[in-house]
Write a protein that holds these residues in place. Structure first.
Motif, PDB file in Angstrom:
ATOM      1  N   UNK A 121      74.092  57.754  95.652  1.00 22.43           N
ATOM      2  CA  UNK A 121      73.522  58.403  94.636  1.00 22.43           C
ATOM      3  C   UNK A 121      73.426  57.337  93.429  1.00 22.43           C
ATOM      4  N   UNK A 122      72.491  57.482  92.551  1.00 20.96           N
ATOM      5  CA  UNK A 122      72.491  56.687  91.389  1.00 20.96           C
ATOM      6  C   UNK A 122      72.628  57.699  90.311  1.00 20.96           C
ATOM      7  N   UNK A 123      73.557  57.474  89.211  1.00 19.41           N
ATOM      8  CA  UNK A 123      73.699  58.036  87.987  1.00 19.41           C
ATOM      9  C   UNK A 123      73.292  57.091  86.894  1.00 19.41           C
ATOM     10  N   UNK A 124      72.817  57.787  85.792  1.00 23.04           N
ATOM     11  CA  UNK A 124      72.624  57.293  84.618  1.00 23.04           C
ATOM     12  C   UNK A 124      73.415  57.870  83.460  1.00 23.04           C
ATOM     13  N   UNK A 125      73.805  56.904  82.731  1.00 29.25           N
ATOM     14  CA  UNK A 125      74.540  57.190  81.297  1.00 29.25           C
ATOM     15  C   UNK A 125      74.240  56.997  80.161  1.00 29.25           C
ATOM     16  N   UNK A 126      73.841  57.667  78.932  1.00 31.91           N
ATOM     17  CA  UNK A 126      73.716  57.259  77.698  1.00 31.91           C
ATOM     18  C   UNK A 126      74.985  57.270  76.943  1.00 31.91           C
ATOM     19  N   UNK A 127      75.149  56.583  75.918  1.00 33.91           N
ATOM     20  CA  UNK A 127      76.491  56.415  75.129  1.00 33.91           C
ATOM     21  C   UNK A 127      76.603  57.961  74.518  1.00 33.91           C
ATOM     22  N   UNK A 163      74.432  46.322 104.005  1.00 31.15           N
ATOM     23  CA  UNK A 163      75.237  47.001 103.022  1.00 31.15           C
ATOM     24  C   UNK A 163      74.676  46.864 101.699  1.00 31.15           C
ATOM     25  N   UNK A 164      73.692  47.501 101.406  1.00 31.51           N
ATOM     26  CA  UNK A 164      73.230  46.986 100.183  1.00 31.51           C
ATOM     27  C   UNK A 164      72.117  47.963  99.701  1.00 31.51           C
ATOM     28  N   UNK A 165      71.988  48.456  98.570  1.00 34.39           N
ATOM     29  CA  UNK A 165      71.059  49.617  97.923  1.00 34.39           C
ATOM     30  C   UNK A 165      70.720  48.877  96.646  1.00 34.39           C
ATOM     31  N   UNK A 166      69.540  49.280  96.363  1.00 36.76           N
ATOM     32  CA  UNK A 166      68.657  48.962  95.167  1.00 36.76           C
ATOM     33  C   UNK A 166      67.892  50.080  94.467  1.00 36.76           C
ATOM     34  N   UNK A 167      68.034  50.155  93.216  1.00 35.44           N
ATOM     35  CA  UNK A 167      67.180  51.067  92.440  1.00 35.44           C
ATOM     36  C   UNK A 167      66.012  50.470  91.748  1.00 35.44           C
ATOM     37  N   UNK A 168      65.045  50.601  91.925  1.00 37.72           N
ATOM     38  CA  UNK A 168      63.696  50.117  91.286  1.00 37.72           C
ATOM     39  C   UNK A 168      63.052  51.172  90.292  1.00 37.72           C
ATOM     40  N   UNK A 169      62.929  50.654  88.903  1.00 34.66           N
ATOM     41  CA  UNK A 169      62.415  51.496  88.104  1.00 34.66           C
ATOM     42  C   UNK A 169      61.087  50.706  87.535  1.00 34.66           C
ATOM     43  N   UNK A 170      59.942  51.692  87.765  1.00 32.57           N
ATOM     44  CA  UNK A 170      58.292  50.917  87.647  1.00 32.57           C
ATOM     45  C   UNK A 170      57.643  52.033  86.900  1.00 32.57           C
ATOM     46  N   UNK A 171      57.139  51.724  85.600  1.00 32.25           N
ATOM     47  CA  UNK A 171      57.317  50.674  84.770  1.00 32.25           C
ATOM     48  C   UNK A 171      58.551  50.949  83.978  1.00 32.25           C
ATOM     49  N   UNK A 172      59.434  50.043  83.573  1.00 30.04           N
ATOM     50  CA  UNK A 172      60.288  50.366  82.825  1.00 30.04           C
ATOM     51  C   UNK A 172      59.840  50.737  81.321  1.00 30.04           C
ATOM     52  N   UNK A 173      60.874  51.793  80.722  1.00 35.91           N
ATOM     53  CA  UNK A 173      60.648  52.078  79.421  1.00 35.91           C
ATOM     54  C   UNK A 173      61.743  52.388  78.615  1.00 35.91           C
ATOM     55  N   UNK A 174      61.532  52.115  77.251  1.00 32.35           N
ATOM     56  CA  UNK A 174      62.903  51.991  76.509  1.00 32.35           C
ATOM     57  C   UNK A 174      63.893  53.306  76.656  1.00 32.35           C
ATOM     58  N   UNK A 175      63.436  54.278  77.298  1.00 31.54           N
ATOM     59  CA  UNK A 175      64.406  55.474  77.484  1.00 31.54           C
ATOM     60  C   UNK A 175      65.464  55.150  78.609  1.00 31.54           C
ATOM     61  N   UNK A 176      64.939  54.030  79.409  1.00 29.85           N
ATOM     62  CA  UNK A 176      65.471  53.726  80.702  1.00 29.85           C
ATOM     63  C   UNK A 176      66.925  52.838  80.142  1.00 29.85           C
ATOM     64  N   UNK A 177      67.041  52.548  79.090  1.00 31.03           N
ATOM     65  CA  UNK A 177      68.146  51.798  78.540  1.00 31.03           C
ATOM     66  C   UNK A 177      69.457  52.589  78.751  1.00 31.03           C
ATOM     67  N   UNK A 178      70.339  52.347  79.440  1.00 33.26           N
ATOM     68  CA  UNK A 178      71.611  52.991  79.798  1.00 33.26           C
ATOM     69  C   UNK A 178      72.309  52.468  80.755  1.00 33.26           C
ATOM     70  N   UNK A 179      73.527  52.753  81.148  1.00 32.81           N
ATOM     71  CA  UNK A 179      74.192  52.332  82.186  1.00 32.81           C
ATOM     72  C   UNK A 179      73.967  53.188  83.489  1.00 32.81           C
ATOM     73  N   UNK A 180      73.703  52.366  84.304  1.00 32.19           N
ATOM     74  CA  UNK A 180      73.452  52.988  85.564  1.00 32.19           C
ATOM     75  C   UNK A 180      74.713  52.619  86.702  1.00 32.19           C
TER      76      UNK A 180
END
Lengths: 112, 115
Positions: free
Chosen positions: B34-40, B71-88
């Motif tokens: 799973x991927x989680x996103x966290x804003x301050x 044993x690798x996973x990646x998260x791609x975000x396309x296109x990146x937007x200002x609201x994507x600024x966060x800790x993942x």
């Protein structure tokens, strides 16, 4: 649609004081968790519960106690606060252990 | 022994470009990610997940790729937007034989989207 609610949001304690953090969820989830987040450490599990009346230790349980007397509530207690317990505490719940966890907005705890 | 590793503490990407966040794991028994996103000042929120029977899962601008052999996973975000600024945060679980707590988190990657 509250989800997971944590009380309080912010608290300052003196070393040796005690306090209880409250977590409440309204999604009828069986599983509940307490995490702490420290800079550069990610999320570390303190205690968790797999149902009403049950609790179990996580990765960093020392200095904390928990209780789950009602399904919707999960309490985290600090009996004698220490500066090392200064952290941001997150509560989470999930329907099943492998489903996505819903987190509260955290409690920022400072111990002087 | 860190079983889920996010080796980049931070990543800076220009708005409109692709953001790629990486995660490595050591436990070959992990089979759900799973991927989680966290804003301050907020709690983490679930973003996207993938089962080990798949190698790709897509949800809008977000795609997660799983390479079991590496044993690798990646998260791609396309296109990146200002609201994507966060800790993942990357997280992994062992559905069949795992413990009751069931989820291991990485330490997070701070994504910064530059205008």
């Amino acid at each position: 649609n509250a989800g997971v609610t944590q009380t309080p949001k912010f608290r300052v304690l003196k070393t040796g004081q005690s306090m209880t953090l409250l977590c409440a969820q309204d999604m009828n989830h069986e599983y509940m968790y307490w995490y702490r987040q420290d800079p550069g450490m990610g999320l570390r599990l303190i205690h968790y519960s797999v149902g009403e009346g049950t609790t179990a230790k996580g990765e960093v349980p020392d200095g904390y106690n928990v209780s789950r007397l009602k399904k919707q509530n999960f309490l985290l207690g600090l009996e004698s606060a220490a500066p090392s317990q200064t952290s941001v505490y997150f509560c989470a719940s999930s329907y099943r252990k492998f489903r996505a966890r819903h987190f509260g907005d955290g409690t920022r705890l400072s111990i002087l | 022994d860190q079983q889920v590793k996010q080796n980049s503490p931070s990543l800076s990407v220009q708005e409109g470009r692709i953001s790629i966040l990486n995660c490595d794991y050591t436990n070959s028994m992990f089979d759900y990610f799973l991927w989680y996103k966290k804003y301050p000042a907020e709690g983490p929120t679930f973003l996207i997940s993938i089962s080990s029977i798949k190698d790709k899962n897509e949800d809008g601008r977000f795609t997660v790729f799983l390479n079991k052999s590496a044993k690798h996973l990646s998260l791609h975000i396309v296109p990146s937007q200002p609201g994507d600024s966060a800790v993942y945060f990357c997280a992994a679980s062992e559905v069949v034989g795992g413990g009751a707590d069931g989820l291991t988190f990485g330490k997070g990657t701070h994504l910064i989207i530059q205008p």
